[in-house]
Design a protein around this motif. Sequence first.
Motif, short mmCIF file in Angstrom:
data_model
loop_
_atom_site.label_atom_id
_atom_site.label_comp_id
_atom_site.label_asym_id
_atom_site.label_seq_id
_atom_site.Cartn_x
_atom_site.Cartn_y
_atom_site.Cartn_z
N ALA A 153 0.77 -1.19 -0.07
CA ALA A 153 -0.02 -0.12 -0.02
C ALA A 153 0.94 1.24 0.36
O ALA A 153 0.59 2.43 -0.58
CB ALA A 153 -1.04 0.14 1.09
N ALA A 154 2.15 1.17 0.71
CA ALA A 154 2.84 2.39 0.89
C ALA A 154 3.48 2.47 -0.71
O ALA A 154 3.55 3.89 -1.20
CB ALA A 154 4.16 2.43 1.91
N ALA A 155 3.76 1.47 -1.37
CA ALA A 155 4.37 1.43 -2.69
C ALA A 155 3.38 2.25 -3.71
O ALA A 155 3.50 3.02 -4.50
CB ALA A 155 4.86 0.10 -3.15
N VAL A 156 2.15 1.80 -3.50
CA VAL A 156 1.03 2.15 -4.31
C VAL A 156 0.87 3.67 -4.00
O VAL A 156 0.66 4.49 -5.19
CB VAL A 156 -0.29 1.52 -4.06
N ALA A 157 0.95 4.10 -2.84
CA ALA A 157 0.49 5.52 -2.62
C ALA A 157 1.80 6.41 -3.13
O ALA A 157 1.63 7.33 -3.80
CB ALA A 157 0.66 5.87 -1.16
N ALA A 158 3.03 5.78 -2.76
CA ALA A 158 4.16 6.48 -3.49
C ALA A 158 4.23 6.94 -5.21
O ALA A 158 4.44 7.76 -5.64
CB ALA A 158 5.45 5.93 -3.13
#
Length: 119
Positions: free
Chosen positions: A102-107
Amino acid sequence: MILVLAYVVIGLALVSVVWGLVTAIANKPPGKAQLLYAAGVEVIVLVQSVIAVVAMIGGFRPAEFATTIGYLIGIVVLIPLAWFWANVERTRFSGVVLAVAAAAVAAMTLRLLVLWTPA
């Protein structure tokens, strides 16, 4: 790419990050609600990606076309991979896997907003 929808993706992904870390700290595997939430985030990501692809097919060219395509593919595959992993390995670290995805998707969505300028 719709600006408001991109920020919705980022917000939902950040909630998923926090939720994944909380379940890991609580030493519990992700529950059904968390997995359904991740699936919901994926649906919103798919909608955003389809809109972006349709815009590019319609003639819009972002500043870095190949990079944009790579990011669009990346954000679509990350959550399903993490979701599958979280279902197969039912440990506290499954929450961390969901959080990292999810952090990668946000970034990556933030980066797509930067890339989404006409060439």
